[in-house]
Motif scaffolding. Structure first.
Motif, PDB file in Angstrom:
ATOM      1  N   ASN A 179       0.846  -1.186   0.000  1.00 53.00           N
ATOM      2  CA  ASN A 179       0.000   0.000   0.000  1.00 53.00           C
ATOM      3  C   ASN A 179       0.884   1.240   0.000  1.00 53.00           C
ATOM      4  N   ASP A 180       0.280   2.389  -0.212  1.00 52.54           N
ATOM      5  CA  ASP A 180       1.049   3.624  -0.316  1.00 52.54           C
ATOM      6  C   ASP A 180       1.508   4.159   1.029  1.00 52.54           C
ATOM      7  N   LYS A 181       1.014   3.610   2.151  1.00 54.49           N
ATOM      8  CA  LYS A 181       1.414   4.090   3.471  1.00 54.49           C
ATOM      9  C   LYS A 181       2.718   3.454   3.950  1.00 54.49           C
ATOM     10  N   THR A 182       3.086   2.320   3.384  1.00 57.26           N
ATOM     11  CA  THR A 182       4.297   1.619   3.822  1.00 57.26           C
ATOM     12  C   THR A 182       5.129   1.150   2.624  1.00 57.26           C
ATOM     13  N   PRO A 183       5.579   2.075   1.773  1.00 53.40           N
ATOM     14  CA  PRO A 183       6.287   1.658   0.556  1.00 53.40           C
ATOM     15  C   PRO A 183       7.608   0.940   0.830  1.00 53.40           C
ATOM     16  N   LEU A 184       8.364   1.394   1.813  1.00 50.11           N
ATOM     17  CA  LEU A 184       9.647   0.752   2.103  1.00 50.11           C
ATOM     18  C   LEU A 184       9.435  -0.607   2.764  1.00 50.11           C
ATOM     19  N   LEU A 185       8.537  -0.671   3.711  1.00 49.98           N
ATOM     20  CA  LEU A 185       8.233  -1.930   4.389  1.00 49.98           C
ATOM     21  C   LEU A 185       7.784  -2.990   3.391  1.00 49.98           C
ATOM     22  N   ASP A 186       7.031  -2.597   2.411  1.00 49.38           N
ATOM     23  CA  ASP A 186       6.525  -3.545   1.417  1.00 49.38           C
ATOM     24  C   ASP A 186       7.633  -4.096   0.518  1.00 49.38           C
ATOM     25  N   LYS A 187       8.751  -3.380   0.418  1.00 46.60           N
ATOM     26  CA  LYS A 187       9.852  -3.814  -0.446  1.00 46.60           C
ATOM     27  C   LYS A 187      10.819  -4.768   0.260  1.00 46.60           C
ATOM     28  N   ILE A 188      10.910  -4.691   1.577  1.00 43.54           N
ATOM     29  CA  ILE A 188      11.872  -5.498   2.333  1.00 43.54           C
ATOM     30  C   ILE A 188      11.376  -6.940   2.413  1.00 43.54           C
ATOM     31  N   LYS A 189      12.199  -7.859   1.928  1.00 41.55           N
ATOM     32  CA  LYS A 189      11.816  -9.278   1.927  1.00 41.55           C
ATOM     33  C   LYS A 189      12.774 -10.147   2.726  1.00 41.55           C
ATOM     34  N   THR A 190      14.018  -9.671   2.940  1.00 39.90           N
ATOM     35  CA  THR A 190      15.010 -10.496   3.623  1.00 39.90           C
ATOM     36  C   THR A 190      15.795  -9.668   4.642  1.00 39.90           C
ATOM     37  N   PRO A 191      16.399 -10.323   5.631  1.00 37.29           N
ATOM     38  CA  PRO A 191      17.258  -9.606   6.578  1.00 37.29           C
ATOM     39  C   PRO A 191      18.429  -8.898   5.886  1.00 37.29           C
ATOM     40  N   ALA A 192      18.937  -9.482   4.817  1.00 40.52           N
ATOM     41  CA  ALA A 192      20.045  -8.853   4.086  1.00 40.52           C
ATOM     42  C   ALA A 192      19.628  -7.482   3.540  1.00 40.52           C
ATOM     43  N   GLU A 193      18.392  -7.366   3.109  1.00 42.40           N
ATOM     44  CA  GLU A 193      17.899  -6.076   2.604  1.00 42.40           C
ATOM     45  C   GLU A 193      17.831  -5.051   3.734  1.00 42.40           C
ATOM     46  N   LEU A 194      17.499  -5.486   4.937  1.00 40.49           N
ATOM     47  CA  LEU A 194      17.480  -4.578   6.083  1.00 40.49           C
ATOM     48  C   LEU A 194      18.881  -4.034   6.367  1.00 40.49           C
ATOM     49  N   ARG A 195      19.880  -4.893   6.282  1.00 43.65           N
ATOM     50  CA  ARG A 195      21.252  -4.485   6.586  1.00 43.65           C
ATOM     51  C   ARG A 195      21.798  -3.467   5.585  1.00 43.65           C
ATOM     52  N   GLN A 196      21.201  -3.373   4.437  1.00 46.28           N
ATOM     53  CA  GLN A 196      21.672  -2.437   3.411  1.00 46.28           C
ATOM     54  C   GLN A 196      21.067  -1.038   3.559  1.00 46.28           C
ATOM     55  N   LEU A 197      20.119  -0.877   4.451  1.00 45.23           N
ATOM     56  CA  LEU A 197      19.450   0.420   4.596  1.00 45.23           C
ATOM     57  C   LEU A 197      20.329   1.415   5.340  1.00 45.23           C
ATOM     58  N   ASP A 198      20.288   2.676   4.902  1.00 43.81           N
ATOM     59  CA  ASP A 198      21.005   3.732   5.619  1.00 43.81           C
ATOM     60  C   ASP A 198      20.156   4.213   6.803  1.00 43.81           C
ATOM     61  N   ARG A 199      20.721   5.106   7.597  1.00 43.29           N
ATOM     62  CA  ARG A 199      20.052   5.569   8.822  1.00 43.29           C
ATOM     63  C   ARG A 199      18.678   6.190   8.534  1.00 43.29           C
ATOM     64  N   ASN A 200      18.587   7.015   7.502  1.00 40.02           N
ATOM     65  CA  ASN A 200      17.309   7.655   7.177  1.00 40.02           C
ATOM     66  C   ASN A 200      16.262   6.633   6.753  1.00 40.02           C
ATOM     67  N   SER A 201      16.687   5.644   5.987  1.00 33.87           N
ATOM     68  CA  SER A 201      15.759   4.604   5.556  1.00 33.87           C
ATOM     69  C   SER A 201      15.302   3.747   6.741  1.00 33.87           C
TER      70      SER A 201
END
Length: 64
Positions: free
Chosen positions: A4-26
């Motif tokens: 949904n449009d309220k959680t665009p970043l959350l909807d893209k994250i599928k794995t723990p590895a993707e979480l580790r690649q996020l910067d502080r703002n993300s």
């Protein structure tokens, strides 16, 4: 989870590895989106004031 449009970043994250690649703002944005998602997943019972999960969003019981 449904995209949904309220959680665009959350909807893209599928794995723990993707979480580790996020910067502080993300990470801050993700935390805000998780908070919104959590709030939308529960409702406050008007009579008791207790927080209760929405029945339709609970997984079915195993074995019956």
């Amino acid at each position: 989870m449904f995209p949904n449009d309220k959680t665009p970043l959350l909807d893209k994250i599928k794995t723990p590895a993707e979480l580790r690649q996020l910067d502080r703002n993300s990470l801050r944005q993700l935390a805000d989106e998780l908070r919104k998602e959590t709030i939308s997943a529960v409702r406050q019972d008007q009579d008791t004031g207790r927080i209760a999960s929405i029945r339709s969003q609970q997984p079915p019981a195993i074995g019956g």
